[in-house]
Design a protein around this motif. Structure first.
Motif, short mmCIF file in Angstrom:
data_model
loop_
_atom_site.label_atom_id
_atom_site.label_comp_id
_atom_site.label_asym_id
_atom_site.label_seq_id
_atom_site.Cartn_x
_atom_site.Cartn_y
_atom_site.Cartn_z
N ALA A 9 0.81 -1.22 0.00
CA ALA A 9 0.00 0.00 0.00
C ALA A 9 0.85 1.27 0.00
CB ALA A 9 -0.93 0.00 1.21
N VAL A 10 2.15 1.16 0.25
CA VAL A 10 3.02 2.33 0.29
C VAL A 10 3.40 2.71 -1.13
CG1 VAL A 10 5.24 3.23 1.09
CG2 VAL A 10 3.93 1.68 2.54
N PRO A 11 3.12 3.96 -1.53
CA PRO A 11 3.46 4.39 -2.89
C PRO A 11 4.96 4.33 -3.14
CG PRO A 11 2.14 6.05 -1.74
CD PRO A 11 2.51 5.01 -0.74
N SER A 12 5.35 4.06 -4.37
CA SER A 12 6.78 4.00 -4.69
C SER A 12 7.39 5.40 -4.82
CB SER A 12 6.99 3.23 -5.99
OG SER A 12 6.29 3.85 -7.04
N ASP A 13 6.57 6.42 -5.05
CA ASP A 13 7.06 7.80 -5.11
C ASP A 13 7.48 8.21 -3.71
OD1 ASP A 13 7.58 10.48 -5.45
OD2 ASP A 13 5.55 11.03 -6.02
N PRO A 14 8.73 8.64 -3.51
CA PRO A 14 9.19 8.95 -2.17
C PRO A 14 8.48 10.15 -1.54
CG PRO A 14 10.87 9.51 -3.76
CD PRO A 14 9.78 8.81 -4.51
N GLU A 15 7.89 11.02 -2.31
CA GLU A 15 7.19 12.19 -1.77
C GLU A 15 5.81 12.30 -2.42
OE1 GLU A 15 10.43 13.17 -3.32
OE2 GLU A 15 11.31 12.34 -1.55
N PRO A 16 4.92 11.32 -2.22
CA PRO A 16 3.62 11.35 -2.88
C PRO A 16 2.71 12.45 -2.36
CG PRO A 16 3.67 9.60 -1.29
CD PRO A 16 5.07 10.18 -1.36
N TRP A 17 3.06 13.07 -1.26
CA TRP A 17 2.22 14.08 -0.63
C TRP A 17 2.52 15.49 -1.15
CZ3 TRP A 17 6.00 16.76 1.92
CH2 TRP A 17 7.14 16.03 2.27
N MET A 18 3.46 15.61 -2.10
CA MET A 18 3.77 16.91 -2.68
C MET A 18 3.43 16.91 -4.17
SD MET A 18 7.35 18.33 -1.13
CE MET A 18 8.22 16.83 -0.79
N ALA A 19 2.93 18.04 -4.62
CA ALA A 19 2.64 18.18 -6.05
C ALA A 19 3.94 18.08 -6.84
CB ALA A 19 1.96 19.51 -6.31
N SER A 20 3.87 17.53 -8.02
CA SER A 20 5.07 17.34 -8.84
C SER A 20 5.68 18.67 -9.28
CB SER A 20 4.76 16.47 -10.05
OG SER A 20 3.75 17.08 -10.83
N ASP A 21 4.90 19.74 -9.28
CA ASP A 21 5.45 21.03 -9.70
C ASP A 21 5.94 21.88 -8.53
OD1 ASP A 21 2.94 21.51 -8.65
OD2 ASP A 21 2.35 22.95 -10.18
N THR A 22 6.08 21.28 -7.35
CA THR A 22 6.60 21.99 -6.18
C THR A 22 8.06 22.36 -6.43
OG1 THR A 22 5.15 20.71 -4.73
CG2 THR A 22 7.01 21.82 -3.69
N PRO A 23 8.43 23.62 -6.20
CA PRO A 23 9.82 24.03 -6.42
C PRO A 23 10.79 23.18 -5.60
CG PRO A 23 8.43 25.95 -6.08
CD PRO A 23 7.58 24.74 -5.79
N ALA A 24 11.96 22.95 -6.17
CA ALA A 24 12.96 22.06 -5.56
C ALA A 24 13.34 22.47 -4.14
CB ALA A 24 14.20 22.00 -6.44
N GLU A 25 13.52 23.77 -3.89
CA GLU A 25 13.94 24.20 -2.56
C GLU A 25 12.83 23.95 -1.51
OE1 GLU A 25 12.45 27.69 -4.89
OE2 GLU A 25 14.07 26.28 -5.24
N ILE A 26 11.58 24.10 -1.90
CA ILE A 26 10.47 23.82 -0.98
C ILE A 26 10.37 22.32 -0.77
CG2 ILE A 26 7.96 23.91 -0.71
CD1 ILE A 26 8.08 26.64 -2.13
N ARG A 27 10.54 21.58 -1.83
CA ARG A 27 10.50 20.12 -1.76
C ARG A 27 11.58 19.60 -0.79
NH1 ARG A 27 7.75 17.17 -5.08
NH2 ARG A 27 8.34 15.09 -5.72
N GLN A 28 12.79 20.12 -0.93
CA GLN A 28 13.90 19.71 -0.07
C GLN A 28 13.64 20.09 1.38
OE1 GLN A 28 16.34 17.75 -1.03
NE2 GLN A 28 17.10 17.67 1.05
N PHE A 29 13.13 21.31 1.60
CA PHE A 29 12.81 21.74 2.96
C PHE A 29 11.76 20.83 3.59
CE2 PHE A 29 10.08 24.05 5.90
CZ PHE A 29 11.01 24.43 6.86
#
Length: 87
Positions: A9-29
């Motif tokens: 049941a665990v998604p393979s995407d490591p960050e499924p809770w973030m939109a794919s267009d989230t800026p890299a610095e926000i994603r990293q934070f």
């Protein structure tokens, strides 16, 4: 073995809770913040002294060992373990 393989049941995407267009610095934070919070929870659990919780602490230590540098994955694996819950 990753949590994704252990728990289908665990998604393979490591960050499924973030939109794919989230800026890299926000994603990293967000990822670092999640890891920090997960590590805080792990530290609290492992500092516990209750003899009745030793099995859970031992299981959490194994989860942490299987996921070095990924406390969020270790905590997820621990939380998804249902061996102690009634069916």
């Amino acid at each position: 073995m990753s949590a994704e393989r252990m728990f289908p049941a665990v998604p393979s995407d490591p960050e499924p809770w973030m939109a794919s267009d989230t800026p890299a610095e926000i994603r990293q934070f967000a990822i670092e913040s999640l890891r920090w919070q997960a590590q805080e929870v792990i530290d609290e659990v492992l500092c516990g002294k209750s003899p009745g919780e030793e099995l859970a602490r031992a299981r959490l230590r194994r989860c942490v060992a299987r996921h070095p540098g990924e406390p969020e994955q270790a905590l997820l694996e621990q939380l998804m373990h249902r061996g102690h819950l009634p069916l």
